[in-house]
Design an enzyme around this catalytic site. Structure first.
Site, mmCIF file in Angstrom:
data_model
loop_
_atom_site.group_PDB
_atom_site.id
_atom_site.type_symbol
_atom_site.label_atom_id
_atom_site.label_comp_id
_atom_site.label_asym_id
_atom_site.label_seq_id
_atom_site.Cartn_x
_atom_site.Cartn_y
_atom_site.Cartn_z
ATOM 1 N N GLU A 36 -21.650 -9.591 38.580
ATOM 2 C CA GLU A 36 -21.317 -10.367 39.768
ATOM 3 C C GLU A 36 -21.085 -9.348 40.890
ATOM 4 O O GLU A 36 -20.277 -8.425 40.718
ATOM 5 C CB GLU A 36 -20.042 -11.170 39.498
ATOM 6 C CG GLU A 36 -19.789 -12.201 40.549
ATOM 7 C CD GLU A 36 -18.479 -12.956 40.353
ATOM 8 O OE1 GLU A 36 -17.937 -12.940 39.228
ATOM 9 O OE2 GLU A 36 -18.024 -13.548 41.340
ATOM 10 N N ARG A 261 -15.142 -6.432 24.689
ATOM 11 C CA ARG A 261 -15.266 -5.612 25.891
ATOM 12 C C ARG A 261 -14.581 -4.268 25.676
ATOM 13 O O ARG A 261 -13.681 -4.137 24.846
ATOM 14 C CB ARG A 261 -14.705 -6.333 27.111
ATOM 15 C CG ARG A 261 -13.213 -6.612 27.083
ATOM 16 C CD ARG A 261 -12.727 -7.125 28.444
ATOM 17 N NE ARG A 261 -13.606 -8.115 29.031
ATOM 18 C CZ ARG A 261 -14.068 -8.074 30.291
ATOM 19 N NH1 ARG A 261 -13.753 -7.075 31.082
ATOM 20 N NH2 ARG A 261 -14.834 -9.008 30.755
ATOM 21 N N LYS A 271 -11.891 -5.777 37.930
ATOM 22 C CA LYS A 271 -12.358 -5.507 39.294
ATOM 23 C C LYS A 271 -11.319 -5.924 40.323
ATOM 24 O O LYS A 271 -11.191 -5.279 41.361
ATOM 25 C CB LYS A 271 -13.686 -6.229 39.549
ATOM 26 C CG LYS A 271 -14.868 -5.484 38.973
ATOM 27 C CD LYS A 271 -16.171 -6.104 39.408
ATOM 28 C CE LYS A 271 -16.520 -7.257 38.477
ATOM 29 N NZ LYS A 271 -17.892 -7.753 38.682
HETATM 30 P P1 ATP Z 1 -14.097 -7.790 35.517
HETATM 31 O O1 ATP Z 1 -13.347 -8.546 34.474
HETATM 32 O O2 ATP Z 1 -13.799 -6.341 35.565
HETATM 33 O O3 ATP Z 1 -14.084 -8.415 36.860
HETATM 34 P P2 ATP Z 1 -16.535 -9.070 34.884
HETATM 35 O O4 ATP Z 1 -16.799 -9.331 33.465
HETATM 36 O O5 ATP Z 1 -16.101 -10.216 35.680
HETATM 37 O O6 ATP Z 1 -15.586 -7.818 35.010
HETATM 38 P P3 ATP Z 1 -19.249 -8.946 35.685
HETATM 39 O O7 ATP Z 1 -19.812 -8.421 36.925
HETATM 40 O O8 ATP Z 1 -19.305 -10.402 35.441
HETATM 41 O O9 ATP Z 1 -17.770 -8.427 35.617
HETATM 42 O O10 ATP Z 1 -19.834 -8.181 34.439
HETATM 43 C C1 ATP Z 1 -21.201 -7.958 34.236
HETATM 44 C C2 ATP Z 1 -21.436 -7.718 32.785
HETATM 45 O O11 ATP Z 1 -20.670 -6.626 32.336
HETATM 46 C C3 ATP Z 1 -21.043 -8.909 31.954
HETATM 47 O O12 ATP Z 1 -22.069 -9.158 31.019
HETATM 48 C C4 ATP Z 1 -19.771 -8.488 31.291
HETATM 49 O O13 ATP Z 1 -19.652 -9.083 30.045
HETATM 50 C C5 ATP Z 1 -19.941 -6.984 31.195
HETATM 51 N N1 ATP Z 1 -18.645 -6.318 31.196
HETATM 52 C C6 ATP Z 1 -17.696 -6.396 32.143
HETATM 53 N N2 ATP Z 1 -16.596 -5.704 31.794
HETATM 54 C C7 ATP Z 1 -16.883 -5.140 30.590
HETATM 55 C C8 ATP Z 1 -16.162 -4.299 29.687
HETATM 56 N N3 ATP Z 1 -14.924 -3.900 29.947
HETATM 57 N N4 ATP Z 1 -16.770 -3.932 28.545
HETATM 58 C C9 ATP Z 1 -18.022 -4.337 28.262
HETATM 59 N N5 ATP Z 1 -18.747 -5.121 29.062
HETATM 60 C C10 ATP Z 1 -18.197 -5.532 30.207
HETATM 61 MG MG MG Z 2 -17.782 -11.885 34.859
#
Ligand code: ATP
Ligand code: MG
Length: 560
Positions: A36, A261, A271
């Site tokens: 995102e 994760r 984030k």
């Molecule tokens: P955050 O919780 O930090 O805002 P998010 O999951 O909302 O992260 P996205 O931009 O939606 O952020 O993530 C893009 C991809 O990265 C998704 O497929 C998500 O599952 C993966 N991802 C995000 N954080 C992690 C993590 N800590 N470990 C592994 N994969 C991750």
């Molecule tokens: Mg997400």
């Protein structure tokens, strides 16, 4: 490297190989990385990138980059650009497969119409608060919305009018009609569309209704004919909803696989929190070298190889866990050991005068650039009568196992001579030692037979008149607490910021450093790994400490 080929399959690879064997997706493997664009990528994302691109590569498949840009309020092109840069830097290529969920707003809208016509979605006029209040709890079923049984025609009319901008933000939403008593909260008539009179960074003012993430994500995977939709564990409970939507709409179904994760000790990864650190000036920006962001790690001196190796070593888990950040530090040390040239730098200088060395003489000493890699050759380091050594390399009254310089003792100066301490000068008012007087033994020049004479300590050094001044930023972990996210009454994660995460000093470096460019990486002998900061230019040399030579946190952590 042999180990790699012998490594057993992880559970995701097992699923994929089973699908390949059974020709589930006609032998295709097609993954995606779906960020995102509401912040910069962090090391957790790097894990997901390595996993998705790595698996596709292993099985001759493809990986799409798809921006899940369904929330115009928080998203921005700045983030889109940084995400692309970071993925490329990590060494991955989406080729011509760059997509945006916003490309599918028309299709998604049409899918919503399909659901409404089937009586599987309805326009609900409750407020957001009312919806969440009537959702029930895990032990108590939710309450059905009074609008739940609106006739199809009325829903179609209202949804069209929502789309046409007739209603203000928050006045109504489109909800799936599933089951308000489902034990899975995600299935209790989730919201699919909301009204947002906000410009989108790609679609401008074309839309004033936007799909929820849960409505966009699975369908986007379907549109792109993704085979294996790899996501993190928190989406496991969403899977029944995604399956339900795909089934009711009647479109191609990818397989979703969840993995744990990445969590790192001494690090926050959300984030939202990283943005807060930036906005509140706790760090200098998203690329502050203390940030766990990819651009922060890059500026700190991390290499893509080290990050990819880290992702590989940690593997994929099915249960949440926390990886020790010292493993990441180990990976970068190991990589930089092979990759970086050695130079001598003194960060806390103490002057040494060689009383028997000619006043005007300068000798060029040959130093090995990288003992791990002979092909990197040698360089010349100037040597003269006045030298710098580290303050901590001299002790007036040495402790038992101190083999460095002390009165009457000998040490070797790396790539130069063996010297002996004859006397020292102390500032009478402060007690500080300001100058050491030594003699050197001309027969012990490095490379000569007598240079092999046994002395216990070897020190790094600089010629005072040739040393180059530089700003040296000694970075350390941003948090003092192993799990800064852990709830502690009356405190939040920002209360655990490490006040010593950055110390700026002026150091001295050997003159060969003048040839270095931003991004170049070095081992400062006996001190640690450093890289040239992006703002370093001309006489204003700036170095960032990537990592110390040894893990200095091991003991501290154990005592806590
Ligand atoms: P955050 O919780 O930090 O805002 P998010 O999951 O909302 O992260 P996205 O931009 O939606 O952020 O993530 C893009 C991809 O990265 C998704 O497929 C998500 O599952 C993966 N991802 C995000 N954080 C992690 C993590 N800590 N470990 C592994 N994969 C991750
Ligand atoms: Mg997400």
């Amino acid at each position: 490297m042999e180990e790699k080929t012998a490594k057993s399959l992880n559970f995701i690879e097992e699923i994929i190989e089973e699908d390949l064997k059974n020709q589930v997706y006609d032998g295709r493997v097609h993954t995606r990385f779906p960020p995102e664009p509401n912040g910069y990528l962090h090391i957790g994302h790097a894990k997901s990138i390595c996993l998705n691109f790595g698996i596709a590569k292993k099985y001759n498949g493809m990986t799409n980059l798809r921006f899940d840009d369904t929330n115009p309020v928080k998203e921005d092109v700045e983030y889109v650009d940084s995400i692309k840069e970071d993925i490329r830097w990590l060494g991955f290529d989406w080729e011509d497969r760059l997509f945006y969920a916003s490309d599918y707003f028309n299709e998604l809208y049409n899918y919503a119409l399909i659901l409404i016509r089937k009586g599987k979605a309805y326009v609900c006029d409750m407020t957001a608060d009312e919806i969440s209040e009537t959702r029930g709890t895990l032990s108590r079923p939710g309450k059905e919305s009074p609008y739940r049984n609106r006739p199809v025609e009325e829903n179609l009319d209202l949804f069209t009018r929502m789309r046409n901008g007739e209603f203000p933000d928050g006045s109504s939403v489109l909800r799936a009609k599933i089951d308000m008593a489902s034990p899975n909260m995600q299935m209790r008539d989730p919201v699919l569309y909301r009204i947002l009179h906000t410009s989108h960074h790609r679609t401008g003012d074309q839309w004033c209704i936007y799909p929820m993430y849960d409505f966009a994500h699975g369908q986007s995977d379907s549109i792109e004919r993704i085979t294996h939709s790899i996501c993190t564990l928190e989406f496991e409970v969403h899977r029944p909803l995604y399956d339900w939507l795909i089934r009711e709409i009647g479109i191609y179904a990818p397989r979703q696989i969840e993995f744990a994760r990445l969590n790192l000790s001494y690090t926050v990864m959300s984030k939202r929190k990283l943005l807060e650190l930036v906005q509140e000036g706790k760090v200098t920006g998203w690329d502050d070298p203390r940030m766990p962001t990819i651009c922060g790690l890059r500026r700190r001196g991390y290499t893509p190889e080290a990050i990819r190796n880290f992702a590989d070593i940690i593997g994929v888990a099915k249960r949440d866990n926390v990886i020790d950040v010292s493993l990441l530090e180990f990976c970068i040390r190991e990589d930089l050991n092979k990759r970086s040239n050695r130079v001598m730098a003194v960060i806390n200088p103490l002057k040494v005068i060689l009383d028997n060395y000619p006043e005007d003489l300068t000798e060029e000493m040959e130093a090995i650039n990288n003992p791990e890699d002979e092909s990197r050759g040698k360089r010349k380091v100037p040597f003269s009568r006045e030298l710098y050594i580290e303050k901590e390399d001299f002790m007036e009254i040495p402790s038992q196992k101190y083999f460095r310089l002390s009165p009457g003792k000998e040490v070797r100066l790396r790539s130069a001579y063996i010297i002996k301490c004859e006397s020292f000068v102390k500032d009478p008012s402060t007690g500080e030692i300001t100058e050491i007087h030594c003699t050197y033994d001309p027969k012990t020049r490095s490379g000569m037979p007598e240079s092999n004479r046994k002395v216990k300590g070897t020190l790094h050094w600089l010629s005072v008149k040739h040393a180059i001044k530089a700003e040296i930023r000694l970075y350390d972990r941003l948090f003092m607490k192993e799990n800064p996210d852990e709830a502690v009454e009356g405190k939040d994660y920002k209360d655990f910021l490490n006040p010593d995460s950055l110390k700026v000093i002026t150091g001295q470096i050997e003159p060969s450093i003048l040839r270095a460019n931003p991004g170049d990486k070095f081992q400062f002998e006996r001190i640690g790994y450093f890289c040239v900061d992006k703002d370093s230019a001309g006489n204003n040399l700036i170095f960032n400490r990537t990592v110390t030579l040894k893990d200095s946190w091991v003991k501290i952590g154990k005592n806590q």
